[in-house]
Design an enzyme around this catalytic site. Structure first.
Site, mmCIF file in Angstrom:
data_model
loop_
_atom_site.group_PDB
_atom_site.id
_atom_site.type_symbol
_atom_site.label_atom_id
_atom_site.label_comp_id
_atom_site.label_asym_id
_atom_site.label_seq_id
_atom_site.Cartn_x
_atom_site.Cartn_y
_atom_site.Cartn_z
ATOM 1 N N LYS A 13 -13.393 2.943 2.916
ATOM 2 C CA LYS A 13 -13.360 3.591 1.596
ATOM 3 C C LYS A 13 -13.888 2.657 0.506
ATOM 4 C CE LYS A 13 -8.900 4.168 1.623
ATOM 5 N NZ LYS A 13 -8.465 3.618 2.923
ATOM 6 N N ARG A 88 -2.155 8.979 -1.806
ATOM 7 C CA ARG A 88 -1.750 8.563 -0.468
ATOM 8 C C ARG A 88 -0.562 9.370 0.025
ATOM 9 N NH1 ARG A 88 -4.054 3.188 -0.370
ATOM 10 N NH2 ARG A 88 -3.723 2.163 1.608
ATOM 11 N N ARG A 127 -10.987 -8.723 9.406
ATOM 12 C CA ARG A 127 -11.489 -8.716 8.024
ATOM 13 C C ARG A 127 -10.940 -9.901 7.226
ATOM 14 N NH1 ARG A 127 -10.200 -3.658 4.048
ATOM 15 N NH2 ARG A 127 -8.063 -4.416 4.144
ATOM 16 N N ARG A 158 -6.198 -11.120 4.304
ATOM 17 C CA ARG A 158 -5.148 -10.523 3.478
ATOM 18 C C ARG A 158 -3.846 -10.548 4.259
ATOM 19 N NH1 ARG A 158 -7.191 -4.795 1.234
ATOM 20 N NH2 ARG A 158 -5.182 -4.114 2.032
ATOM 21 N N ARG A 169 0.775 -0.125 8.938
ATOM 22 C CA ARG A 169 0.049 0.626 7.898
ATOM 23 C C ARG A 169 -0.574 1.893 8.471
ATOM 24 N NH1 ARG A 169 -3.741 -3.903 6.267
ATOM 25 N NH2 ARG A 169 -4.863 -2.431 4.965
HETATM 26 P P1 ADP Z 1 -6.076 -0.286 2.711
HETATM 27 O O1 ADP Z 1 -6.835 0.978 2.407
HETATM 28 O O2 ADP Z 1 -6.908 -1.268 3.477
HETATM 29 O O3 ADP Z 1 -4.712 -0.055 3.309
HETATM 30 P P2 ADP Z 1 -5.456 -0.740 -0.081
HETATM 31 O O4 ADP Z 1 -6.028 -1.883 -0.810
HETATM 32 O O5 ADP Z 1 -5.897 0.636 -0.451
HETATM 33 O O6 ADP Z 1 -5.778 -1.081 1.426
HETATM 34 O O7 ADP Z 1 -3.854 -0.755 -0.175
HETATM 35 C C1 ADP Z 1 -3.085 -1.880 0.138
HETATM 36 C C2 ADP Z 1 -1.605 -1.601 -0.087
HETATM 37 O O8 ADP Z 1 -1.375 -1.273 -1.478
HETATM 38 C C3 ADP Z 1 -0.998 -0.432 0.673
HETATM 39 O O9 ADP Z 1 -0.606 -0.781 1.984
HETATM 40 C C4 ADP Z 1 0.201 -0.070 -0.234
HETATM 41 O O10 ADP Z 1 1.254 -0.993 -0.066
HETATM 42 C C5 ADP Z 1 -0.346 -0.284 -1.634
HETATM 43 N N1 ADP Z 1 -0.962 0.945 -2.204
HETATM 44 C C6 ADP Z 1 -2.280 1.086 -2.546
HETATM 45 N N2 ADP Z 1 -2.506 2.315 -3.036
HETATM 46 C C7 ADP Z 1 -1.325 2.987 -2.987
HETATM 47 C C8 ADP Z 1 -0.910 4.300 -3.305
HETATM 48 N N3 ADP Z 1 -1.776 5.206 -3.802
HETATM 49 N N4 ADP Z 1 0.401 4.637 -3.133
HETATM 50 C C9 ADP Z 1 1.271 3.748 -2.643
HETATM 51 N N5 ADP Z 1 0.956 2.491 -2.301
HETATM 52 C C10 ADP Z 1 -0.330 2.095 -2.462
#
Ligand code: ADP
Length: 211
Positions: A13, A88, A127, A158, A169
């Site tokens: 994404k 999400r 990654r 990360r 996740r």
């Molecule tokens: P990825 O898509 O690789 O999981 P992100 O950078 O989008 O990574 O998200 C990392 C973390 O940030 C998630 O595992 C969650 O803890 C938090 N997070 C990000 N966006 C949201 C969201 N819309 N709602 C709840 N938690 C979020």
């Protein structure tokens, strides 16, 4: 253009959102990036969400909706935006619908990037990410530099890209985020794209389907 990119962690994404953002001149809004920036700067929000991110759990919906509400009101979102990592949960998607209604606007498209889960685990566990600008490096493609080639920042894995957290996740995605495919499918706005294809093909498939 008001676009949502849906997909599991590691589906690409962020990579695609950055390219589309540059092509269309609209901001990429990544809730993950916003949260990590708050953690880095030690803000009150950052302190509240740090444990959630490290464990690979979702941050509470009301906190996320507050962030999005504030962000979408900014001037640079007037002609559009790309949402990456938001919504999400179904509650977040419903909150977004209410917000867009108040703004007198609606979504243009929702694109789901589809991938097999073992490929996601492999991608995420190899990654490495720049702690400053978020640029991604993949250890399976080329040696990972110690300093970011774009900004000179520190490149590291990360915390939530360790394999056990990645698997957690993905479970969180299946339980809480996958129902959104149905939500947007029922609204008639969902388009599915094969995220396993090479990056340029994925990009062409996304952009080719936009009005
Ligand atoms: P990825 O898509 O690789 O999981 P992100 O950078 O989008 O990574 O998200 C990392 C973390 O940030 C998630 O595992 C969650 O803890 C938090 N997070 C990000 N966006 C949201 C969201 N819309 N709602 C709840 N938690 C979020």
């Amino acid at each position: 253009m008001r676009l949502i990119l849906l997909g599991a962690p590691g589906a690409g994404k962020g990579t695609q959102a950055k390219r589309i953002s540059a092509k269309l001149g609209i901001p990429q809004i990544s809730t993950g990036d916003i949260l990590r920036e708050n953690i880095r700067q030690g803000t009150e929000l950052g302190r509240k969400v740090k444990d959630c991110l490290e464990a690979g759990n979702l941050v509470p919906d009301d906190m996320i909706l507050e962030i999005i509400d504030e962000r979408l009101r900014r001037e640079d979102c007037r002609t559009g935006f790309i949402l990456d990592g938001f919504p999400r949960t179904v509650a977040q998607a419903e909150g977004l619908e209410r917000l867009l209604e108040r703004m007198g606007t609606r979504l243009s498209a929702v694109v789901a990037l589809e991938m097999e889960s073992e490929a996601l685990v492999a991608r995420l566990s190899s990654r490495h990410t720049c702690r400053d600008c978020g640029a991604d490096y993949n250890a399976t493609q080329a040696p990972v530099p110690a300093a970011c080639t774009k900004c000179g920042g520190e490149v590291a894995q990360r915390d939530d890209d360790k394999e056990a957290t990645v698997r957690h996740r993905l479970e969180v995605f299946e339980e809480q985020t996958a129902p959104l495919l149905r939500f947007y499918g029922d609204m008639g706005s969902l388009r599915r794209v094969n995220g396993m294809a090479p990056m340029d093909e994925v990009y062409a498939a996304i952009v080719g389907g936009l009005d």
